[in-house]
Write a protein that holds these residues in place. Structure first.
Motif, PDB file in Angstrom:
ATOM      1  N   GLU A  25       0.819  -1.209   0.000  1.00  0.00           N
ATOM      2  CA  GLU A  25       0.000   0.000   0.000  1.00  0.00           C
ATOM      3  C   GLU A  25       0.855   1.263   0.000  1.00  0.00           C
ATOM      4  N   THR A  26       2.143   1.108   0.176  1.00  0.00           N
ATOM      5  CA  THR A  26       3.058   2.258   0.254  1.00  0.00           C
ATOM      6  C   THR A  26       3.756   2.470  -1.082  1.00  0.00           C
ATOM      7  N   PRO A  27       4.280   3.686  -1.321  1.00  0.00           N
ATOM      8  CA  PRO A  27       4.975   3.962  -2.583  1.00  0.00           C
ATOM      9  C   PRO A  27       6.114   2.969  -2.837  1.00  0.00           C
ATOM     10  N   LEU A  28       6.326   2.666  -4.116  1.00  0.00           N
ATOM     11  CA  LEU A  28       7.345   1.712  -4.537  1.00  0.00           C
ATOM     12  C   LEU A  28       8.660   2.431  -4.811  1.00  0.00           C
ATOM     13  N   SER A  29       9.769   1.711  -4.634  1.00  0.00           N
ATOM     14  CA  SER A  29      11.097   2.290  -4.789  1.00  0.00           C
ATOM     15  C   SER A  29      11.871   1.627  -5.921  1.00  0.00           C
ATOM     16  N   LEU A  30      12.231   2.422  -6.925  1.00  0.00           N
ATOM     17  CA  LEU A  30      13.077   1.919  -8.013  1.00  0.00           C
ATOM     18  C   LEU A  30      14.422   1.452  -7.473  1.00  0.00           C
ATOM     19  N   ASP A  31      14.997   2.219  -6.549  1.00  0.00           N
ATOM     20  CA  ASP A  31      16.294   1.853  -5.977  1.00  0.00           C
ATOM     21  C   ASP A  31      16.232   0.503  -5.270  1.00  0.00           C
ATOM     22  N   GLU A  32      15.177   0.268  -4.491  1.00  0.00           N
ATOM     23  CA  GLU A  32      15.044  -1.003  -3.779  1.00  0.00           C
ATOM     24  C   GLU A  32      14.995  -2.173  -4.761  1.00  0.00           C
ATOM     25  N   VAL A  33      14.198  -2.046  -5.799  1.00  0.00           N
ATOM     26  CA  VAL A  33      14.058  -3.131  -6.772  1.00  0.00           C
ATOM     27  C   VAL A  33      15.357  -3.336  -7.535  1.00  0.00           C
ATOM     28  N   PHE A  34      16.004  -2.260  -7.957  1.00  0.00           N
ATOM     29  CA  PHE A  34      17.264  -2.375  -8.690  1.00  0.00           C
ATOM     30  C   PHE A  34      18.339  -3.041  -7.819  1.00  0.00           C
ATOM     31  N   ARG A  35      18.429  -2.641  -6.561  1.00  0.00           N
ATOM     32  CA  ARG A  35      19.398  -3.265  -5.643  1.00  0.00           C
ATOM     33  C   ARG A  35      19.094  -4.751  -5.456  1.00  0.00           C
ATOM     34  N   ALA A  36      17.824  -5.100  -5.390  1.00  0.00           N
ATOM     35  CA  ALA A  36      17.438  -6.490  -5.155  1.00  0.00           C
ATOM     36  C   ALA A  36      17.912  -7.420  -6.258  1.00  0.00           C
ATOM     37  N   VAL A  37      18.010  -6.932  -7.489  1.00  0.00           N
ATOM     38  CA  VAL A  37      18.402  -7.799  -8.606  1.00  0.00           C
ATOM     39  C   VAL A  37      19.874  -7.644  -8.990  1.00  0.00           C
ATOM     40  N   GLY A  38      20.631  -6.921  -8.188  1.00  0.00           N
ATOM     41  CA  GLY A  38      22.059  -6.800  -8.465  1.00  0.00           C
ATOM     42  C   GLY A  38      22.740  -8.162  -8.418  1.00  0.00           C
ATOM     43  N   ASP A  39      23.525  -8.477  -9.432  1.00  0.00           N
ATOM     44  CA  ASP A  39      24.180  -9.781  -9.511  1.00  0.00           C
ATOM     45  C   ASP A  39      25.454  -9.632 -10.333  1.00  0.00           C
ATOM     46  N   ASP A  40      26.591  -9.932  -9.736  1.00  0.00           N
ATOM     47  CA  ASP A  40      27.880  -9.756 -10.406  1.00  0.00           C
ATOM     48  C   ASP A  40      28.073 -10.649 -11.626  1.00  0.00           C
ATOM     49  N   ALA A  41      27.340 -11.743 -11.725  1.00  0.00           N
ATOM     50  CA  ALA A  41      27.480 -12.653 -12.861  1.00  0.00           C
ATOM     51  C   ALA A  41      26.514 -12.321 -13.995  1.00  0.00           C
TER      52      ALA A  41
END
Length: 154
Positions: A25-41
């Motif tokens: 119900e709260t505003p969504l964060s682009l930064d949170e989602v982008f950080r969540a899918v960070g993967d060095d490979a």
């Protein structure tokens, strides 16, 4: 961990590529989602952002509200698992907003990281398309002329 059929020789698969799934119900964060899918490979990360537009079907939209069935998060997980099973996804995230939103607000963000960009685009497209078609989230639009409509409700 043994490599999956999608891995390249010498690469190890992520333990659980589904990093973030939520209906909020709260505003969504682009930064949170982008950080969540960070993967060095991963060589490709694709992020899709759906926003509330000011028109639909030729009518001016004042705002909208999203609501969902109690099974929506479980269905979101099922959709995510299907994408992971059919694409070389190393990391995946999907968040959808419920409640009242105004024009310009972010309604949904999905993101995937894959070894290559083409795979990331394909998996992200499948994720958002299946989310929209299979997860029981409904949109109630209100228009400037006083009319309203439900979208996605059976």
């Amino acid at each position: 961990m043994a490599p999956t059929s999608f891995d390249h020789p010498g690469e190890q698969a992520a333990a659980d590529p589904i990093k973030l799934l939520a209906i909020r119900e709260t505003p969504l964060s682009l930064d949170e989602v982008f950080r969540a899918v960070g993967d060095d490979a991963s060589g490709g990360t694709t992020l899709f952002v759906g926003t509330v537009r000011n028109h639909d079907g030729g009518a001016d939209v004042d705002g909208l509200g999203y609501s969902c069935h109690p099974t929506a998060e479980a269905e979101l997980r099922r959709v995510a698992e299907k994408v992971v099973a059919n694409h070389p996804v190393r990391a995946l995230a999907a968040v959808h907003r419920v409640g009242d939103l105004a024009v310009g607000d972010i309604a949904v963000i999905v993101a995937v990281s894959c070894p290559h960009r083409g795979e990331a685009f394909e998996a992200c497209r499948k994720l958002i398309d299946d989310l929209k078609h299979e997860v029981p989230i409904w949109k109630h639009q209100t228009f400037s002329d006083g009319t309203e409509e439900w979208v996605g409700a059976c």
